[in-house]
Design a protein around this motif. Structure first.
Motif, mmCIF file in Angstrom:
data_model
loop_
_atom_site.group_PDB
_atom_site.id
_atom_site.type_symbol
_atom_site.label_atom_id
_atom_site.label_comp_id
_atom_site.label_asym_id
_atom_site.label_seq_id
_atom_site.Cartn_x
_atom_site.Cartn_y
_atom_site.Cartn_z
ATOM 1 N N LYS A 163 -72.798 100.889 -4.344
ATOM 2 C CA LYS A 163 -72.250 100.933 -2.942
ATOM 3 C C LYS A 163 -72.465 99.864 -1.947
ATOM 4 O O LYS A 163 -71.977 99.435 -1.145
ATOM 5 C CB LYS A 163 -72.790 102.159 -2.211
ATOM 6 C CG LYS A 163 -72.214 103.722 -2.647
ATOM 7 C CD LYS A 163 -72.703 104.767 -1.906
ATOM 8 C CE LYS A 163 -72.400 106.179 -2.259
ATOM 9 N NZ LYS A 163 -73.037 107.235 -1.744
ATOM 10 N N ARG A 164 -73.921 99.390 -2.347
ATOM 11 C CA ARG A 164 -74.125 98.096 -1.412
ATOM 12 C C ARG A 164 -73.358 96.939 -1.934
ATOM 13 O O ARG A 164 -72.947 96.026 -0.876
ATOM 14 C CB ARG A 164 -75.671 97.903 -1.660
ATOM 15 C CG ARG A 164 -76.692 98.536 -0.907
ATOM 16 C CD ARG A 164 -78.047 98.078 -0.851
ATOM 17 N NE ARG A 164 -78.492 97.827 -2.217
ATOM 18 C CZ ARG A 164 -79.187 98.682 -2.922
ATOM 19 N NH1 ARG A 164 -79.632 99.783 -2.653
ATOM 20 N NH2 ARG A 164 -79.607 97.996 -4.055
ATOM 21 N N PHE A 165 -73.119 96.714 -2.977
ATOM 22 C CA PHE A 165 -72.288 95.555 -3.656
ATOM 23 C C PHE A 165 -70.825 95.673 -3.254
ATOM 24 O O PHE A 165 -70.465 94.729 -2.768
ATOM 25 C CB PHE A 165 -72.407 95.432 -5.368
ATOM 26 C CG PHE A 165 -71.551 94.640 -5.951
ATOM 27 C CD1 PHE A 165 -71.836 93.169 -5.805
ATOM 28 C CD2 PHE A 165 -70.284 94.850 -6.363
ATOM 29 C CE1 PHE A 165 -71.379 92.412 -6.208
ATOM 30 C CE2 PHE A 165 -69.503 93.989 -6.894
ATOM 31 C CZ PHE A 165 -69.873 92.593 -6.942
ATOM 32 N N LYS A 166 -70.236 96.883 -3.548
ATOM 33 C CA LYS A 166 -68.829 97.077 -2.822
ATOM 34 C C LYS A 166 -68.814 97.076 -1.383
ATOM 35 O O LYS A 166 -67.862 96.254 -0.895
ATOM 36 C CB LYS A 166 -68.313 98.285 -3.535
ATOM 37 C CG LYS A 166 -66.935 98.546 -3.276
ATOM 38 C CD LYS A 166 -66.224 99.937 -3.764
ATOM 39 C CE LYS A 166 -64.794 99.789 -3.646
ATOM 40 N NZ LYS A 166 -64.794 100.853 -2.475
ATOM 41 N N GLY A 167 -69.540 97.567 -0.881
ATOM 42 C CA GLY A 167 -69.288 97.388 0.718
ATOM 43 C C GLY A 167 -67.827 97.857 1.171
ATOM 44 O O GLY A 167 -67.373 98.902 0.768
ATOM 45 N N LEU A 168 -67.417 96.882 2.039
ATOM 46 C CA LEU A 168 -66.046 97.170 2.444
ATOM 47 C C LEU A 168 -65.139 96.310 1.634
ATOM 48 O O LEU A 168 -63.703 96.264 2.162
ATOM 49 C CB LEU A 168 -65.876 96.735 3.937
ATOM 50 C CG LEU A 168 -66.806 97.454 5.012
ATOM 51 C CD1 LEU A 168 -66.958 96.916 6.189
ATOM 52 C CD2 LEU A 168 -66.446 99.189 4.767
ATOM 53 N N MET A 169 -65.433 95.628 0.465
ATOM 54 C CA MET A 169 -64.509 95.000 -0.263
ATOM 55 C C MET A 169 -63.264 95.780 -0.656
ATOM 56 O O MET A 169 -63.443 96.854 -0.806
ATOM 57 C CB MET A 169 -65.143 94.277 -1.624
ATOM 58 C CG MET A 169 -66.255 93.428 -1.256
ATOM 59 S SD MET A 169 -66.784 92.560 -2.773
ATOM 60 C CE MET A 169 -67.450 93.847 -3.671
ATOM 61 N N HIS A 219 -71.937 89.096 2.371
ATOM 62 C CA HIS A 219 -70.933 88.010 1.978
ATOM 63 C C HIS A 219 -69.623 88.899 2.054
ATOM 64 O O HIS A 219 -69.421 90.137 2.373
ATOM 65 C CB HIS A 219 -70.995 87.833 0.573
ATOM 66 C CG HIS A 219 -70.421 88.850 -0.602
ATOM 67 N ND1 HIS A 219 -69.430 89.289 -0.795
ATOM 68 C CD2 HIS A 219 -71.374 89.886 -1.186
ATOM 69 C CE1 HIS A 219 -69.366 90.330 -1.850
ATOM 70 N NE2 HIS A 219 -70.512 90.743 -1.911
ATOM 71 N N MET A 220 -68.523 87.952 2.473
ATOM 72 C CA MET A 220 -67.095 88.548 2.937
ATOM 73 C C MET A 220 -66.326 88.145 1.737
ATOM 74 O O MET A 220 -65.090 88.323 1.970
ATOM 75 C CB MET A 220 -66.993 87.965 4.207
ATOM 76 C CG MET A 220 -67.744 88.446 5.335
ATOM 77 S SD MET A 220 -67.469 90.079 5.718
ATOM 78 C CE MET A 220 -65.874 89.905 6.432
ATOM 79 N N PHE A 221 -66.607 87.951 0.492
ATOM 80 C CA PHE A 221 -65.845 87.534 -0.664
ATOM 81 C C PHE A 221 -64.913 88.886 -0.903
ATOM 82 O O PHE A 221 -65.329 90.069 -0.844
ATOM 83 C CB PHE A 221 -66.561 87.420 -1.889
ATOM 84 C CG PHE A 221 -67.462 86.567 -1.561
ATOM 85 C CD1 PHE A 221 -66.895 85.286 -0.968
ATOM 86 C CD2 PHE A 221 -68.809 86.439 -2.145
ATOM 87 C CE1 PHE A 221 -68.164 84.337 -0.682
ATOM 88 C CE2 PHE A 221 -69.868 85.377 -1.928
ATOM 89 C CZ PHE A 221 -69.329 84.348 -1.140
ATOM 90 N N PHE A 222 -63.650 88.597 -1.039
ATOM 91 C CA PHE A 222 -62.586 89.930 -1.328
ATOM 92 C C PHE A 222 -62.211 90.825 -0.101
ATOM 93 O O PHE A 222 -61.794 91.908 -0.136
ATOM 94 C CB PHE A 222 -62.926 90.838 -2.585
ATOM 95 C CG PHE A 222 -63.215 89.747 -3.851
ATOM 96 C CD1 PHE A 222 -62.233 89.085 -4.408
ATOM 97 C CD2 PHE A 222 -64.553 89.563 -4.228
ATOM 98 C CE1 PHE A 222 -62.494 88.451 -5.503
ATOM 99 C CE2 PHE A 222 -64.768 88.834 -5.351
ATOM 100 C CZ PHE A 222 -63.614 88.391 -6.151
ATOM 101 N N MET A 223 -62.756 90.303 0.899
ATOM 102 C CA MET A 223 -62.314 90.981 2.266
ATOM 103 C C MET A 223 -61.077 90.386 2.858
ATOM 104 O O MET A 223 -60.626 89.225 2.849
ATOM 105 C CB MET A 223 -63.597 90.657 3.218
ATOM 106 C CG MET A 223 -64.755 91.485 2.953
ATOM 107 S SD MET A 223 -65.169 93.176 3.074
ATOM 108 C CE MET A 223 -64.819 93.377 5.063
ATOM 109 N N SER A 224 -60.171 91.200 3.421
ATOM 110 C CA SER A 224 -59.167 90.791 4.172
ATOM 111 C C SER A 224 -59.042 90.605 5.571
ATOM 112 O O SER A 224 -57.928 90.646 6.268
ATOM 113 C CB SER A 224 -58.010 91.523 3.405
ATOM 114 O OG SER A 224 -58.166 92.804 3.943
#
Length: 107
Positions: free
Chosen positions: A19-25, A45-50
Motif C-alpha cells: 500500500k505504501r509503495f502503490k500510494g496513488l499511482m 515520489h510522484m512516478f506514474f502519477m497523472s
C-alpha cells in the motif's frame, strides 16, 4: 499560532509495504475529498502519477513539520529524518484548510 486541523474528508491508511509503495499511482483522475496517510514514511515520489497533490509531512504526534504545495507528477521529495508519516491530499487542500507548520492534524 498552532491549531488543530480536522480533515473534512475520508483519509485512507497505507500501512503495508504494498500500500505504501502503490500510494496513488496509476489513478487517472485527481483525488477529491479524500486523502492517503502513508505510515511510516518520510518522503514520496510522484512516478506514474497523472496529477499533482499536496503533501504534508507529520511527526509521530501528527504535528505538521513540512508542507509541499502541488507536487507535480514525476517529481520526488527529499527524505526528512524528522518525518514519521506523510499525508497526501487533493491539490489546494493545504491552502483551503490553512494548514501551517506546527499544526496538529486530526483524521
Amino acid at each position: 499560532m498552532k491549531n488543530t486541523v480536522t480533515m473534512p474528508f475520508v483519509i485512507q491508511t497505507a500501512d503495508t509495504f504494498y500500500k505504501r509503495f502503490k500510494g496513488l499511482m496509476f489513478r487517472n483522475e485527481p483525488i477529491r475529498e479524500e486523502g492517503l496517510w502513508i505510515v511510516p514514511c518520510n518522503s514520496v515520489h510522484m512516478f506514474f502519477m497523472s496529477f499533482p497533490i499536496d503533501i504534508v509531512l507529520l511527526n509521530e504526534q501528527k504535528e505538521v513539520i513540512r508542507l509541499i504545495h502541488s507536487l507535480k507528477p514525476w517529481r520526488a521529495t527529499k527524505p526528512d529524518k524528522n518525518a514519521f508519516s506523510v499525508l497526501e491530499l487533493p491539490v489546494g487542500t493545504i491552502g483551503d484548510l490553512c494548514i501551517r507548520i506546527g499544526d496538529t492534524l486530526e483524521f
